[in-house]
Scaffold this active site. Structure first.
Site, PDB file in Angstrom:
ATOM      1  N   GLY A 193       0.821  -1.217   0.000  1.00 43.34           N
ATOM      2  CA  GLY A 193       0.000   0.000   0.000  1.00 43.34           C
ATOM      3  C   GLY A 193       0.846   1.253   0.000  1.00 43.34           C
ATOM      4  N   HIS A 216       5.101   2.153  -7.742  1.00 45.19           N
ATOM      5  CA  HIS A 216       4.139   1.048  -7.900  1.00 45.19           C
ATOM      6  C   HIS A 216       3.455   1.140  -9.269  1.00 45.19           C
ATOM      7  CE1 HIS A 216       3.966   1.408  -3.316  1.00 45.19           C
ATOM      8  NE2 HIS A 216       4.407   0.190  -3.525  1.00 45.19           N
ATOM      9  N   ARG A 256       7.884   4.923   2.260  1.00 42.58           N
ATOM     10  CA  ARG A 256       8.420   5.535   3.477  1.00 42.58           C
ATOM     11  C   ARG A 256       8.761   7.017   3.295  1.00 42.58           C
ATOM     12  NH1 ARG A 256      10.106   1.603   7.403  1.00 42.58           N
ATOM     13  NH2 ARG A 256      10.065  -0.493   6.536  1.00 42.58           N
TER      14      ARG A 256
END
Ligand code: PAF
Length: 283
Positions: free
Chosen positions: A33, A39, A189
Protein backbone atom coordinates in the site's frame (compact mmCIF):
# COMPACT_ATOMS: atom_id res chain seq x y z
CA UNK A 1 -14.00 -2.68 -17.13
CA UNK A 2 -14.53 -1.76 -13.51
CA UNK A 3 -11.88 -2.56 -10.90
CA UNK A 4 -12.96 -5.38 -8.62
CA UNK A 5 -12.03 -5.38 -4.96
CA UNK A 6 -11.57 -8.61 -3.02
CA UNK A 7 -11.18 -8.23 0.72
CA UNK A 8 -11.10 -11.92 1.54
CA UNK A 9 -10.01 -15.25 0.07
CA UNK A 10 -13.54 -16.33 -0.82
CA UNK A 11 -14.16 -13.25 -2.99
CA UNK A 12 -10.71 -13.58 -4.55
CA UNK A 13 -11.30 -17.23 -5.49
CA UNK A 14 -14.75 -16.43 -6.87
CA UNK A 15 -13.37 -13.58 -8.98
CA UNK A 16 -10.51 -15.71 -10.32
CA UNK A 17 -13.01 -18.31 -11.51
CA UNK A 18 -15.06 -15.66 -13.32
CA UNK A 19 -14.87 -14.87 -17.03
CA UNK A 20 -12.63 -11.86 -16.50
CA UNK A 21 -9.74 -13.92 -15.08
CA UNK A 22 -10.30 -17.54 -16.15
CA UNK A 23 -7.64 -18.73 -18.64
CA UNK A 24 -6.08 -15.27 -18.73
CA UNK A 25 -2.42 -14.33 -18.25
CA UNK A 26 -2.47 -12.66 -14.86
CA UNK A 27 0.10 -10.02 -13.92
CA UNK A 28 0.58 -9.66 -10.17
CA UNK A 29 1.88 -6.52 -8.47
CA UNK A 30 2.33 -7.22 -4.74
CA UNK A 31 2.43 -4.09 -2.56
CA UNK A 32 2.05 -3.03 1.04
CA UNK A 33 0.00 0.00 0.00
CA UNK A 34 0.82 3.72 0.20
CA UNK A 35 0.82 3.58 -3.59
CA UNK A 36 3.19 5.90 -5.45
CA UNK A 37 4.54 6.28 -8.99
CA UNK A 38 7.05 3.47 -8.39
CA UNK A 39 4.14 1.05 -7.90
CA UNK A 40 2.40 2.53 -10.94
CA UNK A 41 5.46 1.76 -13.09
CA UNK A 42 4.98 -1.90 -12.07
CA UNK A 43 1.27 -1.67 -12.89
CA UNK A 44 2.08 -0.14 -16.28
CA UNK A 45 4.50 -2.92 -17.17
CA UNK A 46 1.94 -5.48 -16.03
CA UNK A 47 -0.90 -4.01 -18.09
CA UNK A 48 1.43 -4.02 -21.13
CA UNK A 49 2.45 -7.66 -20.68
CA UNK A 50 -0.56 -9.39 -19.13
CA UNK A 51 -4.24 -9.81 -20.01
CA UNK A 52 -5.30 -8.76 -16.51
CA UNK A 53 -3.52 -7.07 -13.60
CA UNK A 54 -4.03 -7.80 -9.92
CA UNK A 55 -2.52 -5.53 -7.25
CA UNK A 56 -2.36 -6.79 -3.69
CA UNK A 57 -2.31 -4.43 -0.73
CA UNK A 58 -1.18 -6.22 2.39
CA UNK A 59 0.95 -4.77 5.16
CA UNK A 60 2.74 -8.01 5.87
CA UNK A 61 3.48 -8.16 9.62
CA UNK A 62 5.93 -11.06 9.43
CA UNK A 63 8.46 -9.05 7.43
CA UNK A 64 8.77 -6.42 10.17
CA UNK A 65 11.16 -7.18 12.99
CA UNK A 66 10.11 -4.07 14.85
CA UNK A 67 6.56 -3.38 16.09
CA UNK A 68 7.14 0.37 15.99
CA UNK A 69 8.21 0.23 12.33
CA UNK A 70 5.07 -1.75 11.45
CA UNK A 71 2.86 0.66 13.38
CA UNK A 72 4.41 3.70 11.67
CA UNK A 73 4.37 2.29 8.13
CA UNK A 74 2.30 4.71 5.99
CA UNK A 75 -1.17 3.62 4.95
CA UNK A 76 -3.63 5.33 2.61
CA UNK A 77 -6.08 2.65 1.57
CA UNK A 78 -8.88 4.90 0.25
CA UNK A 79 -6.44 6.92 -1.85
CA UNK A 80 -4.69 3.71 -3.02
CA UNK A 81 -7.96 2.27 -4.30
CA UNK A 82 -8.73 5.52 -6.12
CA UNK A 83 -5.31 5.60 -7.81
CA UNK A 84 -5.33 1.92 -8.78
CA UNK A 85 -8.87 2.19 -10.16
CA UNK A 86 -7.82 5.19 -12.22
CA UNK A 87 -4.90 3.15 -13.54
CA UNK A 88 -7.23 0.40 -14.75
CA UNK A 89 -6.11 -2.36 -12.40
CA UNK A 90 -8.50 -5.29 -12.84
CA UNK A 91 -8.60 -6.44 -9.24
CA UNK A 92 -7.29 -5.18 -5.92
CA UNK A 93 -6.81 -7.89 -3.30
CA UNK A 94 -6.81 -6.54 0.26
CA UNK A 95 -6.73 -9.53 2.58
CA UNK A 96 -6.89 -9.32 6.35
CA UNK A 97 -4.01 -10.44 8.58
CA UNK A 98 -6.28 -13.03 10.13
CA UNK A 99 -6.95 -14.68 6.80
CA UNK A 100 -3.36 -14.56 5.61
CA UNK A 101 -1.98 -15.82 8.93
CA UNK A 102 -4.66 -17.71 10.85
CA UNK A 103 -3.82 -18.61 14.44
CA UNK A 104 -2.35 -21.98 13.54
CA UNK A 105 -0.15 -20.69 10.67
CA UNK A 106 3.29 -22.27 11.14
CA UNK A 107 5.15 -22.65 7.83
CA UNK A 108 7.79 -20.08 6.88
CA UNK A 109 10.38 -19.96 4.11
CA UNK A 110 13.88 -20.34 5.53
CA UNK A 111 16.51 -18.69 3.32
CA UNK A 112 20.02 -20.12 3.26
CA UNK A 113 21.41 -17.49 0.93
CA UNK A 114 21.20 -13.73 0.49
CA UNK A 115 19.43 -13.04 3.77
CA UNK A 116 22.38 -12.47 6.13
CA UNK A 117 23.80 -9.55 4.12
CA UNK A 118 22.68 -5.97 3.44
CA UNK A 119 19.08 -5.49 4.68
CA UNK A 120 18.96 -9.02 6.10
CA UNK A 121 21.81 -8.41 8.52
CA UNK A 122 19.95 -6.12 10.89
CA UNK A 123 16.38 -7.03 9.93
CA UNK A 124 16.20 -10.57 11.23
CA UNK A 125 13.63 -12.75 9.40
CA UNK A 126 12.66 -9.85 7.12
CA UNK A 127 13.30 -11.78 3.91
CA UNK A 128 11.79 -14.96 5.31
CA UNK A 129 8.63 -12.90 5.85
CA UNK A 130 8.81 -11.45 2.33
CA UNK A 131 9.41 -14.82 0.66
CA UNK A 132 6.63 -16.47 2.70
CA UNK A 133 4.00 -13.88 1.80
CA UNK A 134 5.06 -13.76 -1.86
CA UNK A 135 4.85 -17.55 -2.13
CA UNK A 136 1.40 -17.42 -0.54
CA UNK A 137 0.26 -14.74 -3.01
CA UNK A 138 1.67 -16.74 -5.94
CA UNK A 139 -0.20 -19.82 -4.78
CA UNK A 140 -3.48 -17.93 -4.26
CA UNK A 141 -3.38 -15.99 -7.53
CA UNK A 142 -1.33 -18.20 -9.86
CA UNK A 143 0.03 -15.30 -11.92
CA UNK A 144 1.94 -15.70 -15.16
CA UNK A 145 4.03 -12.60 -14.34
CA UNK A 146 4.95 -10.92 -11.07
CA UNK A 147 6.43 -7.42 -10.95
CA UNK A 148 9.02 -6.11 -8.50
CA UNK A 149 11.02 -2.88 -8.42
CA UNK A 150 14.81 -2.68 -8.54
CA UNK A 151 14.60 -0.27 -5.61
CA UNK A 152 14.37 -3.39 -3.39
CA UNK A 153 17.11 -5.14 -5.31
CA UNK A 154 17.96 -7.75 -2.67
CA UNK A 155 14.28 -8.65 -2.46
CA UNK A 156 14.18 -9.02 -6.25
CA UNK A 157 17.18 -11.39 -6.21
CA UNK A 158 15.60 -13.44 -3.40
CA UNK A 159 12.26 -13.74 -5.17
CA UNK A 160 13.93 -14.82 -8.42
CA UNK A 161 15.76 -17.50 -6.40
CA UNK A 162 12.50 -18.55 -4.69
CA UNK A 163 10.88 -19.03 -8.09
CA UNK A 164 13.88 -21.03 -9.35
CA UNK A 165 14.27 -23.21 -6.25
CA UNK A 166 10.57 -24.11 -6.08
CA UNK A 167 10.16 -24.45 -9.87
CA UNK A 168 7.31 -21.96 -9.75
CA UNK A 169 5.53 -21.18 -12.95
CA UNK A 170 5.86 -17.40 -12.56
CA UNK A 171 7.98 -15.04 -14.62
CA UNK A 172 9.52 -12.41 -12.36
CA UNK A 173 9.74 -9.06 -14.12
CA UNK A 174 11.86 -6.26 -12.72
CA UNK A 175 11.25 -2.56 -13.19
CA UNK A 176 13.85 0.20 -12.85
CA UNK A 177 13.75 2.39 -9.76
CA UNK A 178 11.51 5.42 -10.23
CA UNK A 179 12.99 8.65 -8.84
CA UNK A 180 11.61 12.10 -8.16
CA UNK A 181 12.95 15.18 -9.98
CA UNK A 182 15.78 15.41 -7.41
CA UNK A 183 16.81 11.78 -7.88
CA UNK A 184 15.31 10.46 -4.65
CA UNK A 185 14.15 6.86 -5.12
CA UNK A 186 10.38 6.70 -4.64
CA UNK A 187 9.34 4.74 -1.57
CA UNK A 188 6.21 4.55 0.55
CA UNK A 189 8.42 5.53 3.48
CA UNK A 190 9.23 8.91 1.83
CA UNK A 191 5.77 10.01 3.03
CA UNK A 192 7.18 9.96 6.57
CA UNK A 193 9.95 12.48 5.78
CA UNK A 194 9.65 16.14 6.76
CA UNK A 195 10.61 18.74 4.11
CA UNK A 196 14.10 19.15 5.59
CA UNK A 197 14.61 15.41 5.88
CA UNK A 198 13.57 15.01 2.25
CA UNK A 199 16.19 17.55 1.16
CA UNK A 200 18.77 15.52 3.09
CA UNK A 201 17.54 12.30 1.51
CA UNK A 202 18.06 13.65 -2.02
CA UNK A 203 21.80 13.96 -1.24
CA UNK A 204 22.12 10.16 -1.11
CA UNK A 205 21.63 9.71 -4.83
CA UNK A 206 23.55 12.87 -5.71
CA UNK A 207 26.63 11.80 -3.74
CA UNK A 208 26.62 8.11 -4.55
CA UNK A 209 26.16 8.65 -8.28
CA UNK A 210 29.76 9.87 -8.23
CA UNK A 211 31.02 6.39 -7.38
CA UNK A 212 32.80 4.84 -10.34
CA UNK A 213 34.75 1.64 -10.82
CA UNK A 214 37.92 3.70 -10.37
CA UNK A 215 36.87 4.57 -6.81
CA UNK A 216 36.82 0.96 -5.79
CA UNK A 217 40.49 0.43 -5.06
CA UNK A 218 39.60 -0.77 -1.60
CA UNK A 219 36.16 -1.33 -0.08
CA UNK A 220 37.18 0.37 3.17
CA UNK A 221 38.74 3.47 1.61
CA UNK A 222 35.84 3.87 -0.78
CA UNK A 223 33.17 3.51 1.87
CA UNK A 224 34.86 5.81 4.40
CA UNK A 225 35.35 8.49 1.70
CA UNK A 226 31.68 8.45 0.68
CA UNK A 227 30.44 8.05 4.26
CA UNK A 228 32.35 11.24 5.15
CA UNK A 229 30.63 13.02 2.25
CA UNK A 230 27.21 11.82 3.44
CA UNK A 231 28.07 12.86 7.01
CA UNK A 232 28.85 16.35 5.71
CA UNK A 233 25.19 16.68 4.65
CA UNK A 234 23.97 15.39 7.99
CA UNK A 235 23.44 11.77 6.93
CA UNK A 236 25.30 9.99 9.70
CA UNK A 237 23.18 6.94 10.50
CA UNK A 238 24.49 4.71 7.72
CA UNK A 239 23.53 1.06 8.21
CA UNK A 240 25.58 -0.10 5.25
CA UNK A 241 27.28 1.24 2.14
CA UNK A 242 28.62 -1.61 0.05
CA UNK A 243 29.44 -2.54 -3.50
CA UNK A 244 28.46 -6.03 -4.57
CA UNK A 245 28.30 -8.08 -7.73
CA UNK A 246 25.13 -7.26 -9.64
CA UNK A 247 24.02 -10.90 -9.86
CA UNK A 248 25.66 -12.97 -7.13
CA UNK A 249 25.57 -10.14 -4.55
CA UNK A 250 29.11 -11.18 -3.54
CA UNK A 251 31.22 -8.31 -2.19
CA UNK A 252 33.35 -7.01 -5.02
CA UNK A 253 37.03 -7.72 -5.07
CA UNK A 254 39.32 -4.75 -5.66
CA UNK A 255 41.57 -6.98 -7.79
CA UNK A 256 38.84 -7.85 -10.20
CA UNK A 257 37.08 -4.67 -11.22
CA UNK A 258 37.43 -4.14 -14.95
CA UNK A 259 34.64 -5.47 -17.16
CA UNK A 260 32.43 -6.41 -14.19
CA UNK A 261 29.01 -5.16 -13.33
CA UNK A 262 28.48 -4.07 -9.76
CA UNK A 263 25.84 -2.39 -7.69
CA UNK A 264 26.19 0.17 -4.91
CA UNK A 265 23.86 -0.57 -1.99
CA UNK A 266 23.01 1.81 0.81
CA UNK A 267 20.70 1.89 3.83
CA UNK A 268 20.47 4.96 6.06
CA UNK A 269 18.21 6.36 8.69
CA UNK A 270 17.07 9.94 8.41
CA UNK A 271 15.34 10.76 11.66
CA UNK A 272 13.36 7.61 12.30
CA UNK A 273 12.86 6.81 8.63
CA UNK A 274 14.89 3.97 7.12
CA UNK A 275 15.70 4.51 3.44
CA UNK A 276 17.45 2.20 0.98
CA UNK A 277 18.77 2.76 -2.51
CA UNK A 278 21.02 1.04 -5.03
CA UNK A 279 22.31 1.52 -8.53
CA UNK A 280 24.44 -0.25 -11.04
CA UNK A 281 28.02 0.69 -11.89
CA UNK A 282 30.34 -0.80 -14.45
CA UNK A 283 29.32 -2.81 -17.47
O1 PAF B 1 8.15 -4.67 -1.60
C1 PAF B 1 7.13 -4.75 -0.89
O2 PAF B 1 6.30 -3.84 -0.85
C2 PAF B 1 6.91 -6.00 -0.04
O3 PAF B 1 8.13 -6.47 0.47
C3 PAF B 1 6.14 -7.11 -0.76
C4 PAF B 1 6.90 -7.64 -1.95
C5 PAF B 1 4.80 -6.56 -1.22
C6 PAF B 1 5.88 -8.27 0.19
O4 PAF B 1 5.15 -7.89 1.30
Amino acid sequence: MATLIARNLKTLKKSLLGKKFRDKNIGLVPTMGAIHNGHLALVKKSTNLSHVTIVTIFLNPIQFNNEEDLKNYPTSLKEDIKILTKNKVDLIFIPSRKEMYPENFSTYINLKKFDNILCGKKRKDHFSGVATVVLKLFSLINPKYAFFGEKDYQQLVIIKKLVKDFNLNVKVQSVKTVRDSQGLALSSRNKLLSTNQKIKATKINKILRKITLKNLKSQKAFSSFFKRKLNFYGISKIEYLEVRDNKSLELYSSKDIIGKSYRVFIAVKIGKVRLIDNFKIGK
